[in-house]
Design a protein around this motif. Structure first.
Motif, PDB file in Angstrom:
ATOM      1  N   CYS A 262       1.166  -1.446  -0.062  1.00 45.10           N
ATOM      2  CA  CYS A 262       0.091   0.315  -0.126  1.00 45.10           C
ATOM      3  C   CYS A 262       1.077   1.631  -0.152  1.00 45.10           C
ATOM      4  CB  CYS A 262      -0.946   0.233   0.961  1.00 45.10           C
ATOM      5  SG  CYS A 262      -0.149   0.186   2.478  1.00 45.10           S
ATOM      6  N   LYS A 263       0.025   2.176  -0.218  1.00 44.28           N
ATOM      7  CA  LYS A 263       0.861   3.574  -0.040  1.00 44.28           C
ATOM      8  C   LYS A 263       0.546   4.340   1.497  1.00 44.28           C
ATOM      9  CE  LYS A 263       1.558   8.411  -1.707  1.00 44.28           C
ATOM     10  NZ  LYS A 263       1.915   8.911  -1.035  1.00 44.28           N
ATOM     11  N   LEU A 264       2.001   4.252   2.025  1.00 47.07           N
ATOM     12  CA  LEU A 264       1.374   3.988   3.651  1.00 47.07           C
ATOM     13  C   LEU A 264       2.014   5.663   3.743  1.00 47.07           C
ATOM     14  CD1 LEU A 264       1.317   3.830   6.445  1.00 47.07           C
ATOM     15  CD2 LEU A 264       3.528   2.940   6.650  1.00 47.07           C
ATOM     16  N   ASP A 265       1.114   6.712   4.512  1.00 43.08           N
ATOM     17  CA  ASP A 265       1.395   7.768   5.049  1.00 43.08           C
ATOM     18  C   ASP A 265       1.507   8.186   6.464  1.00 43.08           C
ATOM     19  OD1 ASP A 265       1.812   9.546   2.212  1.00 43.08           O
ATOM     20  OD2 ASP A 265      -0.350   9.414   2.415  1.00 43.08           O
ATOM     21  N   ILE A 266       2.378   9.136   7.441  1.00 40.84           N
ATOM     22  CA  ILE A 266       2.232   9.117   8.594  1.00 40.84           C
ATOM     23  C   ILE A 266       2.117  10.332   8.466  1.00 40.84           C
ATOM     24  CG2 ILE A 266       2.839   8.832  10.639  1.00 40.84           C
ATOM     25  CD1 ILE A 266       4.894   5.825   9.630  1.00 40.84           C
ATOM     26  N   ILE A 267       1.111  10.985   9.509  1.00 34.01           N
ATOM     27  CA  ILE A 267       1.183  12.078   9.273  1.00 34.01           C
ATOM     28  C   ILE A 267       0.526  12.214  10.978  1.00 34.01           C
ATOM     29  CG2 ILE A 267      -0.532  14.076   9.855  1.00 34.01           C
ATOM     30  CD1 ILE A 267      -2.078  12.070   6.624  1.00 34.01           C
ATOM     31  N   GLU A 268       1.569  13.061  11.346  1.00 28.38           N
ATOM     32  CA  GLU A 268       1.912  13.553  12.916  1.00 28.38           C
ATOM     33  C   GLU A 268       1.272  14.892  13.328  1.00 28.38           C
ATOM     34  OE1 GLU A 268       6.073  13.406  13.736  1.00 28.38           O
ATOM     35  OE2 GLU A 268       6.261  11.847  14.285  1.00 28.38           O
ATOM     36  N   VAL A 269       0.630  15.360  14.479  1.00 26.12           N
ATOM     37  CA  VAL A 269       0.107  16.499  14.971  1.00 26.12           C
ATOM     38  C   VAL A 269       0.317  16.843  16.357  1.00 26.12           C
ATOM     39  CG1 VAL A 269      -1.909  16.330  13.057  1.00 26.12           C
ATOM     40  CG2 VAL A 269      -1.677  15.764  15.450  1.00 26.12           C
ATOM     41  N   ALA A 270       0.646  18.162  16.710  1.00 27.58           N
ATOM     42  CA  ALA A 270       1.507  18.671  17.607  1.00 27.58           C
ATOM     43  C   ALA A 270       0.531  18.665  18.429  1.00 27.58           C
ATOM     44  CB  ALA A 270       1.691  19.937  18.018  1.00 27.58           C
ATOM     45  N   ASP A 271       0.889  17.427  20.400  1.00 28.19           N
ATOM     46  CA  ASP A 271      -0.227  17.618  21.036  1.00 28.19           C
ATOM     47  C   ASP A 271       0.048  18.176  21.928  1.00 28.19           C
ATOM     48  OD1 ASP A 271       2.784  16.964  22.158  1.00 28.19           O
ATOM     49  OD2 ASP A 271       3.212  15.317  23.118  1.00 28.19           O
ATOM     50  N   GLU A 272      -0.625  18.378  22.859  1.00 36.49           N
ATOM     51  CA  GLU A 272      -0.442  19.883  23.960  1.00 36.49           C
ATOM     52  C   GLU A 272      -0.158  18.892  25.454  1.00 36.49           C
ATOM     53  OE1 GLU A 272      -2.118  22.741  24.333  1.00 36.49           O
ATOM     54  OE2 GLU A 272      -1.925  22.354  22.359  1.00 36.49           O
ATOM     55  N   LYS A 273       0.903  19.696  26.127  1.00 35.09           N
ATOM     56  CA  LYS A 273       0.844  19.410  27.205  1.00 35.09           C
ATOM     57  C   LYS A 273      -0.132  19.271  28.434  1.00 35.09           C
ATOM     58  CE  LYS A 273       6.026  19.892  27.866  1.00 35.09           C
ATOM     59  NZ  LYS A 273       6.604  18.392  27.710  1.00 35.09           N
ATOM     60  N   THR A 274      -0.121  18.028  29.131  1.00 34.08           N
ATOM     61  CA  THR A 274      -1.524  17.595  30.082  1.00 34.08           C
ATOM     62  C   THR A 274      -1.217  17.432  32.014  1.00 34.08           C
ATOM     63  OG1 THR A 274      -2.447  15.871  28.376  1.00 34.08           O
ATOM     64  CG2 THR A 274      -2.959  15.768  30.913  1.00 34.08           C
ATOM     65  N   PRO A 275      -1.052  18.729  31.893  1.00 33.51           N
ATOM     66  CA  PRO A 275      -1.048  19.026  33.194  1.00 33.51           C
ATOM     67  C   PRO A 275      -1.292  17.818  34.596  1.00 33.51           C
ATOM     68  CG  PRO A 275      -2.132  20.605  32.633  1.00 33.51           C
ATOM     69  CD  PRO A 275      -2.020  19.716  31.756  1.00 33.51           C
ATOM     70  N   GLU A 276      -0.497  17.135  35.479  1.00 39.27           N
ATOM     71  CA  GLU A 276       0.025  16.137  36.499  1.00 39.27           C
ATOM     72  C   GLU A 276      -2.257  16.645  36.317  1.00 39.27           C
ATOM     73  OE1 GLU A 276       1.820  14.047  38.809  1.00 39.27           O
ATOM     74  OE2 GLU A 276       3.539  14.337  37.763  1.00 39.27           O
ATOM     75  N   HIS A 277      -2.524  15.373  37.408  1.00 42.03           N
ATOM     76  CA  HIS A 277      -3.804  15.710  37.919  1.00 42.03           C
ATOM     77  C   HIS A 277      -4.667  16.972  37.426  1.00 42.03           C
ATOM     78  CE1 HIS A 277      -2.244  13.642  40.608  1.00 42.03           C
ATOM     79  NE2 HIS A 277      -1.399  14.445  41.282  1.00 42.03           N
ATOM     80  N   ALA A 278      -4.536  17.253  36.214  1.00 45.55           N
ATOM     81  CA  ALA A 278      -5.445  17.565  35.434  1.00 45.55           C
ATOM     82  C   ALA A 278      -7.059  17.611  35.331  1.00 45.55           C
ATOM     83  CB  ALA A 278      -5.413  17.540  33.521  1.00 45.55           C
ATOM     84  N   SER A 279      -8.141  18.208  35.288  1.00 43.69           N
ATOM     85  CA  SER A 279      -9.236  18.096  36.116  1.00 43.69           C
ATOM     86  C   SER A 279      -9.838  17.458  34.600  1.00 43.69           C
ATOM     87  CB  SER A 279     -10.540  19.383  35.768  1.00 43.69           C
ATOM     88  OG  SER A 279     -10.052  20.545  35.298  1.00 43.69           O
ATOM     89  N   GLU A 280     -10.973  16.898  34.381  1.00 40.82           N
ATOM     90  CA  GLU A 280     -12.102  16.139  33.441  1.00 40.82           C
ATOM     91  C   GLU A 280     -12.437  17.518  32.408  1.00 40.82           C
ATOM     92  OE1 GLU A 280     -13.185  14.461  30.051  1.00 40.82           O
ATOM     93  OE2 GLU A 280     -11.862  13.758  31.968  1.00 40.82           O
ATOM     94  N   GLY A 281     -12.409  18.191  32.426  1.00 38.92           N
ATOM     95  CA  GLY A 281     -12.761  20.162  31.809  1.00 38.92           C
ATOM     96  C   GLY A 281     -11.442  20.494  31.073  1.00 38.92           C
TER      97      GLY A 281
END
Length: 159
Positions: free
Chosen positions: A31-50
């Motif tokens: 197959c023709k394979l592409d891998i697309i990476e998008v930036a991640d966000e820093k997740t603070p420890e003990h982040a609230s659900e919001g």
């Protein structure tokens, strides 16, 4: 068939990058394979659900920019359908038989995928009820895609 893997974040570990490169090379026969990476966000420890919801929404917006309207979208989600390797091979084969020429597989970040991306998905695939690091999941997914193509080609490998 064109396969695009859309994933959140970069793979930092060299041994994982090496495995990704190896399976990408092997998949090139099928197959023709592409891998697309998008930036991640820093997740603070003990982040609230919001806060986690906001992070998933930001990452989801970045993912959405790469989703093609004509593609069949498979989201990797813990609540998705679990398939055997043969089941995944059959699913990919059926998609090709039904005229799908582009499959996009989406791997979320460390806290999962945004609900909007999950709603857009045509299929939700689960590899396990366990949680895996999203960088390692990229290797596992590519290996299983390679295995699926080998199975569909009737070539030895899948045992």
């Amino acid at each position: 068939m064109r396969i695009s893997v859309i994933c959140v974040g970069r793979v930092k570990e060299q041994y994982l990058r090496d495995a990704i490169a190896e399976y990408s090379k092997r998949l090139g026969r099928y197959c023709k394979l592409d891998i697309i990476e998008v930036a991640d966000e820093k997740t603070p420890e003990h982040a609230s659900e919001g806060v986690e919801r906001q992070i998933r929404a930001k990452e989801g917006g970045r993912i959405a920019k790469h989703i093609r309207p004509d593609a069949y979208v498979i989201a990797l989600a813990i609540d998705g359908t679990m398939l055997s390797s043969e089941g995944l091979a059959a699913h990919i084969n059926q998609l090709g038989l039904h005229g799908e020429s582009h499959i996009q597989l989406i791997i979320g970040g460390s806290i999962g995928l945004d609900d909007a991306i999950l709603r857009r998905a045509d299929y939700r695939l689960s590899f396990s009820k366990m949680t895996f690091p999203h960088q390692l999941m990229r290797v596992i997914l590519l290996e299983q895609l390679y295995r699926a193509y080998k199975i569909n080609a009737g070539e030895p490998y899948h045992k």
